[in-house]
Design a protein around this motif. Structure first.
Motif, PDB file in Angstrom:
ATOM      1  N   MET A 193      18.278 -32.573  -8.591  1.00  0.00           N
ATOM      2  CA  MET A 193      18.566 -31.473  -9.508  1.00  0.00           C
ATOM      3  C   MET A 193      20.030 -31.064  -9.414  1.00  0.00           C
ATOM      4  O   MET A 193      20.662 -30.741 -10.419  1.00  0.00           O
ATOM      5  CB  MET A 193      17.659 -30.278  -9.203  1.00  0.00           C
ATOM      6  N   ASP A 202      12.738 -36.265 -15.561  1.00  0.00           N
ATOM      7  CA  ASP A 202      13.816 -35.277 -15.412  1.00  0.00           C
ATOM      8  C   ASP A 202      14.003 -34.509 -16.718  1.00  0.00           C
ATOM      9  O   ASP A 202      14.057 -35.112 -17.797  1.00  0.00           O
ATOM     10  CB  ASP A 202      15.135 -35.971 -15.030  1.00  0.00           C
ATOM     11  N   THR A 257      16.525 -31.426 -18.450  1.00  0.00           N
ATOM     12  CA  THR A 257      17.681 -30.536 -18.361  1.00  0.00           C
ATOM     13  C   THR A 257      17.738 -29.669 -19.617  1.00  0.00           C
ATOM     14  O   THR A 257      17.082 -29.959 -20.622  1.00  0.00           O
ATOM     15  CB  THR A 257      18.990 -31.340 -18.243  1.00  0.00           C
TER      16      THR A 257
END
Length: 449
Positions: free
Chosen positions: A216, A247, A249
């Motif tokens: 992260m 993942d 974001t």
């Protein structure tokens, strides 16, 4: 009381001034603690007009002065708060004029687990409220982009994977790389600037923003607010390809399309040229077949319309001949009818002339004129004696009329508004009004004596 004499001491071999000692201490401390992590509670927090922030971090046994300068604040993901427990990363700085030291902070985060997750959630809620993740803002990807811009590191597997997949799918594709750092404190600003620069060029139909997988912390530049806002503000469609499929974001939420991997981003950006050519050939054949069928159908309709038009043309010619015959028959019947009406009118005029009352009317008019002459003569004979007698009576009446006396210069005097005539001067006094009636009109006088 007897005092002992002072014992003389030998001078020290090396005597340091305060400045020299402080400089030595500064060299040792600043070199030894050029990067250190310190944890404690924030107190005495103050922000000055220059933009710097000064505070103290303390625990039960000690306190440490700290400074967070303005140029470092833009890289922080959190806000300092009074009483908050924080972990500080920085370097120790000695200030010789005061003989003090402080921790110059480069980075800080709240103490305890989940600090990055908390920052992620807080920024996500903020940007969601502003509408940056609204699905209505998303743009569709073009079917066949002229050029694709890529914002990633110029080294590493990401750019190689994108180039390999893109050229395999569409060999003559055009790619434009904007090289940036994808990790570290400076990465976010570089990524945002590269997105804005490619978007301003206007010659890229799609932008791919991405990097490979990592922790992260490694992916954090793509969670920075400056990068998310740059993605949302771009008018060019953007594919976010950050990390692996698991993942996520904030860049993914702001982009128009999220790709599971950088290779998948290239697949989304470019169609397979061979498949596209095959599809175009199939569509071309389908279009050609549909066009031929349409032309055949239109040709059949044209033939049918030609036959119908010929039938209508013959029907029109027959109707025109029929109308011409009708017009000729109507003209002949009209002329014959007018002739018959003229002959009948002539006969009626002759009969009317024979039975005309004009002669009888002239005879009656002559008789009426003779009767009128005789009636005038008889009337004159009857009225003449009466006219003479009436004239004599009028002359007698005029002779005895008071008006005749007036015409000879006489008048009648009365008081105004009274009918009785005045006959004596004794009935009048000076100043009395007198009304005179003359032959023509009246006059009011006043007695003077």
């Amino acid at each position: 009381m007897i005092r002992a004499p002072p014992i003389a001491m030998a001078p020290p071999p090396t005597l340091l001034t305060v400045t020299e000692f402080t400089r030595l201490l500064q060299e040792v401390v600043e070199e030894r603690f050029s990067e250190v992590w310190v944890g404690g509670e924030v107190s005495s927090l103050r922000r000055v007009a220059s933009g710097h922030t000064y505070f103290t971090v303390k625990d039960a046994g000690a306190a440490l002065a700290c400074a967070l300068f303005r140029y470092q604040q833009k890289y922080q993901r959190f806000e300092l708060a009074e009483g908050e427990a924080v972990a500080l990363k920085g370097r120790v700085s000695v200030y010789p004029p005061r003989g003090t030291y402080q921790l110059v902070v480069d980075y800080f985060e709240p103490l305890g687990g989940g600090a990055l997750a908390a920052a992620f959630d807080a920024l996500k809620r903020k940007l969601e409220q502003e509408g940056l993740f609204d699905p209505g803002r998303k743009q569709p990807l073009p079917l066949l982009p002229r050029r694709v811009g890529i914002v990633t590191s110029p080294t590493g597997a990401v750019i190689r994977d994108i180039i390999q997949v893109a050229t395999a799918r569409f060999p003559n594709c055009q790619l434009l790389l904007a090289p940036v750092r994808v990790q570290g404190a400076e990465a976010a600003a570089e990524i945002a600037a590269a997105i804005a620069r490619l978007d301003r060029r206007g010659d890229c139909d799609v932008l791919i923003v991405g990097r490979g997988g990592g922790s992260m912390e490694d992916l954090w530049p793509f969670n920075e607010e400056v990068v998310v806002r740059a993605v949302a503000a771009a008018t060019t469609p953007i594919i976010s390809a950050v990390g692996h499929e698991t993942d996520f974001t904030l860049c993914d939420f702001a982009a128009d399309v999220r790709a599971a991997t950088p290779s998948n981003a290239a697949e989304l950006a470019f169609p397979v040229k061979a498949e596209l050519l095959t599809l175009l050939a199939q569509r071309s054949r389908s279009l050609d077949l549909a066009l031929r069928r349409r032309l055949d159908y239109l040709a059949q309709r044209l033939d049918t319309a030609g036959r119908i038009l010929g039938q209508q043309r013959r029907r029109f010619r027959d109707q025109r001949e029929h109308i011409a015959r009708q017009r000729f028959d109507l003209a002949a019947a009209t002329v014959a009818g007018i002739g018959r009406r003229r002959e009948e009118l002539g006969r009626l005029a002759t009969r009317l002339e024979r039975h005309s009352p004009r002669a009888r009317l002239a005879s009656h008019q002559a008789r009426l004129a003779g009767g009128a002459s005789r009636l005038v003569h008889a009337g004159a004979t009857l009225t003449t004696p009466h006219h003479h007698a009436l004239r004599r009576l009028a002359e007698t009446l005029d002779a005895v009329s008071p008006l005749a006396v007036f015409r000879r210069g006489y008048c009648i005097a009365t008081r105004p508004g009274e009918a009785a005539p005045l006959t004596r001067s004794a009935d009048l006094a000076p100043g009395d009004p007198v009304e005179l009636r003359l032959a023509e009109g009246r006059a009011v006088l006043r007695v003077e004596g």
